[in-house]
Design a protein around this motif. Structure first.
Motif, PDB file in Angstrom:
ATOM      1  N   MET A  31       0.813  -1.113   0.137  1.00 36.40           N
ATOM      2  CA  MET A  31      -0.115   0.090  -0.007  1.00 36.40           C
ATOM      3  C   MET A  31       0.851   1.422  -0.301  1.00 36.40           C
ATOM      4  N   LYS A  32       1.851   1.131   0.916  1.00 38.82           N
ATOM      5  CA  LYS A  32       2.826   2.403   0.816  1.00 38.82           C
ATOM      6  C   LYS A  32       3.585   2.686  -0.344  1.00 38.82           C
ATOM      7  N   SER A  33       4.210   1.431  -1.066  1.00 35.09           N
ATOM      8  CA  SER A  33       4.786   1.780  -2.440  1.00 35.09           C
ATOM      9  C   SER A  33       3.978   2.268  -3.397  1.00 35.09           C
ATOM     10  N   LEU A  34       2.630   2.067  -3.464  1.00 30.61           N
ATOM     11  CA  LEU A  34       1.638   2.299  -4.261  1.00 30.61           C
ATOM     12  C   LEU A  34       1.035   3.766  -3.876  1.00 30.61           C
ATOM     13  N   ASN A  35       1.517   4.377  -2.661  1.00 33.29           N
ATOM     14  CA  ASN A  35       0.759   5.578  -2.294  1.00 33.29           C
ATOM     15  C   ASN A  35      -0.568   5.529  -2.310  1.00 33.29           C
ATOM     16  N   ILE A  36      -1.115   4.423  -1.656  1.00 37.06           N
ATOM     17  CA  ILE A  36      -2.746   4.339  -1.716  1.00 37.06           C
ATOM     18  C   ILE A  36      -2.867   4.716  -0.300  1.00 37.06           C
ATOM     19  N   PRO A  37      -3.749   5.883  -0.044  1.00 34.39           N
ATOM     20  CA  PRO A  37      -4.121   6.531   1.258  1.00 34.39           C
ATOM     21  C   PRO A  37      -4.717   5.615   2.286  1.00 34.39           C
ATOM     22  N   ALA A  61      -4.208 -11.787   1.382  1.00 30.83           N
ATOM     23  CA  ALA A  61      -4.856 -12.013   0.071  1.00 30.83           C
ATOM     24  C   ALA A  61      -4.959 -10.606  -0.680  1.00 30.83           C
ATOM     25  N   LEU A  62      -4.985  -9.440   0.251  1.00 30.51           N
ATOM     26  CA  LEU A  62      -4.974  -8.137  -0.631  1.00 30.51           C
ATOM     27  C   LEU A  62      -3.672  -7.989  -1.392  1.00 30.51           C
ATOM     28  N   ASN A  63      -2.572  -8.406  -0.461  1.00 32.72           N
ATOM     29  CA  ASN A  63      -1.241  -8.252  -1.174  1.00 32.72           C
ATOM     30  C   ASN A  63      -1.187  -8.754  -2.327  1.00 32.72           C
ATOM     31  N   ALA A  64      -1.406 -10.253  -2.501  1.00 28.30           N
ATOM     32  CA  ALA A  64      -1.589 -10.953  -3.552  1.00 28.30           C
ATOM     33  C   ALA A  64      -2.309 -10.473  -4.760  1.00 28.30           C
ATOM     34  N   ILE A  65      -3.426 -10.037  -4.297  1.00 29.44           N
ATOM     35  CA  ILE A  65      -4.491  -9.456  -5.435  1.00 29.44           C
ATOM     36  C   ILE A  65      -3.747  -8.110  -6.178  1.00 29.44           C
ATOM     37  N   MET A  66      -3.082  -7.440  -5.433  1.00 24.71           N
ATOM     38  CA  MET A  66      -2.570  -6.096  -5.594  1.00 24.71           C
ATOM     39  C   MET A  66      -1.351  -6.478  -6.713  1.00 24.71           C
ATOM     40  N   ALA A  67      -0.566  -7.640  -6.227  1.00 22.38           N
ATOM     41  CA  ALA A  67       0.515  -7.690  -7.006  1.00 22.38           C
ATOM     42  C   ALA A  67       0.071  -8.417  -8.362  1.00 22.38           C
ATOM     43  N   ASN A  68      -1.026  -9.024  -8.471  1.00 20.43           N
ATOM     44  CA  ASN A  68      -1.536  -9.535  -9.667  1.00 20.43           C
ATOM     45  C   ASN A  68      -1.931  -8.477 -10.788  1.00 20.43           C
ATOM     46  N   LEU A  69      -2.645  -7.416  -9.990  1.00 25.21           N
ATOM     47  CA  LEU A  69      -3.268  -6.316 -10.700  1.00 25.21           C
ATOM     48  C   LEU A  69      -2.244  -5.406 -11.292  1.00 25.21           C
ATOM     49  N   ILE A  85      -7.306  -2.967 -19.775  1.00 30.57           N
ATOM     50  CA  ILE A  85      -7.212  -2.154 -18.744  1.00 30.57           C
ATOM     51  C   ILE A  85      -5.694  -2.260 -18.009  1.00 30.57           C
ATOM     52  N   SER A  86      -5.613  -1.170 -17.290  1.00 29.68           N
ATOM     53  CA  SER A  86      -4.352  -1.217 -16.583  1.00 29.68           C
ATOM     54  C   SER A  86      -4.519  -0.419 -15.154  1.00 29.68           C
ATOM     55  N   ALA A  87      -3.579  -0.858 -14.159  1.00 29.90           N
ATOM     56  CA  ALA A  87      -3.613  -0.117 -12.866  1.00 29.90           C
ATOM     57  C   ALA A  87      -2.849   1.019 -13.025  1.00 29.90           C
ATOM     58  N   PHE A  88      -2.217   1.504 -14.096  1.00 33.78           N
ATOM     59  CA  PHE A  88      -1.334   2.762 -14.244  1.00 33.78           C
ATOM     60  C   PHE A  88      -1.904   3.549 -15.394  1.00 33.78           C
ATOM     61  N   ASP A  89      -1.527   4.983 -15.231  1.00 35.47           N
ATOM     62  CA  ASP A  89      -1.787   5.843 -16.267  1.00 35.47           C
ATOM     63  C   ASP A  89      -0.990   5.897 -17.255  1.00 35.47           C
ATOM     64  N   GLY A  92       2.625   6.136 -16.206  1.00 33.48           N
ATOM     65  CA  GLY A  92       3.181   5.106 -15.216  1.00 33.48           C
ATOM     66  C   GLY A  92       2.997   5.377 -13.889  1.00 33.48           C
ATOM     67  N   ARG A  93       1.813   6.291 -13.375  1.00 29.68           N
ATOM     68  CA  ARG A  93       1.610   6.162 -12.099  1.00 29.68           C
ATOM     69  C   ARG A  93       0.347   5.535 -11.857  1.00 29.68           C
ATOM     70  N   PHE A  94       0.260   4.688 -10.479  1.00 32.05           N
ATOM     71  CA  PHE A  94      -0.859   4.001 -10.129  1.00 32.05           C
ATOM     72  C   PHE A  94      -2.188   4.992 -10.072  1.00 32.05           C
ATOM     73  N   ILE A  95      -3.285   4.480 -10.537  1.00 30.10           N
ATOM     74  CA  ILE A  95      -4.385   4.985 -10.679  1.00 30.10           C
ATOM     75  C   ILE A  95      -5.229   5.243  -9.475  1.00 30.10           C
TER      76      ILE A  95
END
Length: 193
Positions: A31-37, A61-69, A85-89, A92-95
């Motif tokens: 979560m921190k590395s992706l800057n998720i509030p 589980a959330l960690n694994a899902i985030m890695a997959n996405l 679809i992509s998790a990045f704009d 290259g920033r996480f959306i």
């Protein structure tokens, strides 16, 4: 703010503060590395907790899902490309966590049940496909007030200032709390004497 969020999450979702903190041990780094509030990650963990997935299991589980996405690797990466679809704009920033899940939700809406199951299996992986569905349910289920569950939890967590202090006051507002306060006052008096 972290402790206020934890306290408010305990009152707003089906988990204890300890379970939420346990979950963060498994997913906090991601979560921190992706800057998720903190409110967004706590919302995701709250949605999962409302469906029985709590503590370290939810964090893993959330960690694994985030890695997959987000990694673009394996079956999940291939499925993200197929869905367009992509998790990045484009820069290259996480959306964002919710936005990524919304993208998955929208891309799979018109599918047959079989196609949707196959997509979720690829995105969640065989061990976390059900956990991904639990997250997605938070985007599709509404509360009694007619508000999307995800948004309802997020709003509560965004308005959590003072929640920890209020929880402490509530816990101390009983005989046990009164005795603890009296004991503390007696110890202070003893120290002064």
């Amino acid at each position: 703010n972290y402790l206020d969020v934890v306290a408010k999450a305990q009152n707003s979702t089906n988990q204890s503060a300890e379970q939420l903190m346990e979950a963060y041990l498994g997913v906090g780094g991601t979560m921190k590395s992706l800057n998720i509030p903190i409110t967004e990650s706590a919302t995701a963990l709250g949605v999962m907790a409302n469906r029985g997935l709590k503590g370290s299991e939810a964090g893993t589980a959330l960690n694994a899902i985030m890695a997959n996405l987000t990694t673009g690797a394996g079956q999940a990466g291939e499925m993200m490309q197929q869905l367009g679809i992509s998790a990045f704009d484009s820069e290259g920033r996480f959306i964002g966590l919710k936005e990524t899940l919304n993208s998955v939700n929208e891309a799979t809406k018109g599918m047959t049940d079989a196609q949707r199951e196959a997509a979720f299996a690829a995105l969640g992986g065989k061990t976390h496909v059900d956990d991904l569905k639990k997250l997605m349910a938070g985007l599709n289920d509404t509360t009694a007030e007619g508000v999307q569950e995800w948004d309802s939890i997020t709003k509560k967590l965004e308005n959590c200032n003072g929640a920890m202090e209020q929880m402490a006051k509530t816990k101390m507002d009983n005989l046990e709390g009164d005795l603890a306060t009296l004991s503390s006052a007696a110890q202070d008096a003893g120290i002064r004497i």
